[in-house]
Scaffold this active site. Structure first.
Site, mmCIF file in Angstrom:
data_model
loop_
_atom_site.group_PDB
_atom_site.id
_atom_site.type_symbol
_atom_site.label_atom_id
_atom_site.label_comp_id
_atom_site.label_asym_id
_atom_site.label_seq_id
_atom_site.Cartn_x
_atom_site.Cartn_y
_atom_site.Cartn_z
ATOM 1 N N SER A 133 -20.475 9.319 17.955
ATOM 2 C CA SER A 133 -20.174 10.618 18.551
ATOM 3 C C SER A 133 -20.504 10.562 20.031
ATOM 4 C CB SER A 133 -21.000 11.721 17.878
ATOM 5 O OG SER A 133 -20.926 12.940 18.592
ATOM 6 N N TYR A 173 -29.540 15.065 15.033
ATOM 7 C CA TYR A 173 -28.181 14.514 15.049
ATOM 8 C C TYR A 173 -28.006 13.545 16.215
ATOM 9 C CZ TYR A 173 -23.086 14.307 14.863
ATOM 10 O OH TYR A 173 -21.779 13.869 14.779
#
Length: 336
Positions: free
Chosen positions: A192, A205
């Site tokens: 990501s 995350y």
């Protein structure tokens, strides 16, 4: 070779790598064929994993789909089988019946919790026994807790790290030995943009994605050091993708048109192009390359100032509030 000569050679190679990279902007590299190759995709039951499966199905790869949700995984498999049926050539010859067995869709599904290494190793052994050696490993499975650090239970933090980062260790350890033996294979890490730079409220995350990227890059260097050029590595770093994972995330409304959530189909098509041309890394959209570069050269206070201007400093707060409200509603319904 003395150090002066070696320095000249290294300088030439660096310049040449820039030339080759620039040429790829103008001349699109030829995509390799994955027809008949065995492709393992984790988190294949939904989101990007499902779209990756369908793209590889269109290219006639043999699919090995892993997901913790058996039903959604089977749904993906059925979609892939439908694609196979549409791709099946219609020869119209009298011996076409004899050819049918060769044209049957090749899709295998396995229920696997990639956060548990025992589950990964057991499932990998089943794959080797029932399908054979694999050619492509797509480490795609991912989760997000959607909680502020101090509100997030330790168990959720651990699960985020295990699924988004630790699972890459287990799947790679399971399948890499045969790739090394054959000097053939391709490992894809779906990370990501939040593994390249951060924002507030998603500490677990971001840490998990930073870890996945660090693992990927270190493994890439290890393969190069071992002269295993037949094993390719591709790192996929998309901006926020409109899969519902970060639903509610918002930046300043005046800036929103410049940083819209990516359509999942677009994200996967860009990633597939990178995979099939053996591109080491793909950031989507391309502006993410510039953002990553700016992070390395700008003072931290300057970055904070830019975040506030764009509205990226608290962009996750609406998402976190929405998750919290949803959790509270579920708890009230169940009487917790």
């Amino acid at each position: 070779m003395n150090i002066a000569t070696e320095l000249f050679v290294v300088t030439f190679k660096i310049i040449w790598s820039f030339v080759l990279a620039g040429a790829k902007w103008f001349i699109r590299p030829r995509e390799k064929s994955v027809e008949g190759q065995v492709c393992v995709i984790t988190g294949a039951g939904s989101g990007l994993g499902r779209l990756f499966a369908l793209e590889f199905a269109r290219r006639r790869a043999t699919l090995v789909l892993w997901d913790i949700n058996r039903q959604s995984n089977e749904e993906t498999a059925e979609m892939a089988r439908e694609i196979y049926r549409q791709l099946k050539p219609s020869t119209g010859s009298s011996d076409s019946v004899q050819e049918l067995p060769l044209l049957q869709p090749k899709v295998y599904t396995y229920m696997c919790d990639v956060s548990k290494r025992e589950s990964v190793y057991l499932t990998a052994e089943k794959v080797r026994s029932e399908v054979g050696d694999i050619d492509l490993l797509i480490n795609n499975a991912g989760v997000v807790s959607g909680r502020h650090l101090l509100d997030c239970p330790d168990e959720l933090i651990e699960r985020t790290m295990m699924v988004n980062c630790h699972a890459h260790f287990w799947t790679t350890k399971a399948f890499l030995p045969k790739m090394l033996e054959l000097n053939h294979g391709h490992i894809v890490t779906v990370a990501s943009s939040l593994g390249l730079f951060t924002t507030a409220g998603v500490e677990d995350y971001c840490a998990s994605k930073f870890g996945a990227i660090g693992f990927h890059e270190s493994l890439s260097h290890e393969l190069k050091a071992a002269d295993k050029d037949g094993i390719k590595m591709t790192l996929v770093c998309p901006f926020l993708v409109d899969t519902g994972m970060f639903e509610g995330c918002k930046i300043r409304k005046e800036m929103a048109p410049f940083f819209p959530p990516l359509k999942p189909e677009y994200c996967v098509k860009q990633a597939m192009r990178a995979i099939l041309t053996d591109q080491p890394m793909i950031c989507t959209p391309r502006v993410m390359y510039m953002v990553t570069f700016m992070k390395t050269v700008l003072p931290f206070d300057a970055i904070v100032c830019m975040y506030k201007f764009i509205g990226a400093d608290k962009c996750m707060y609406p998402f976190l509030a929405q998750r919290k409200e949803s959790t509270n509603n579920n708890e009230s319904k169940t009487g917790i």
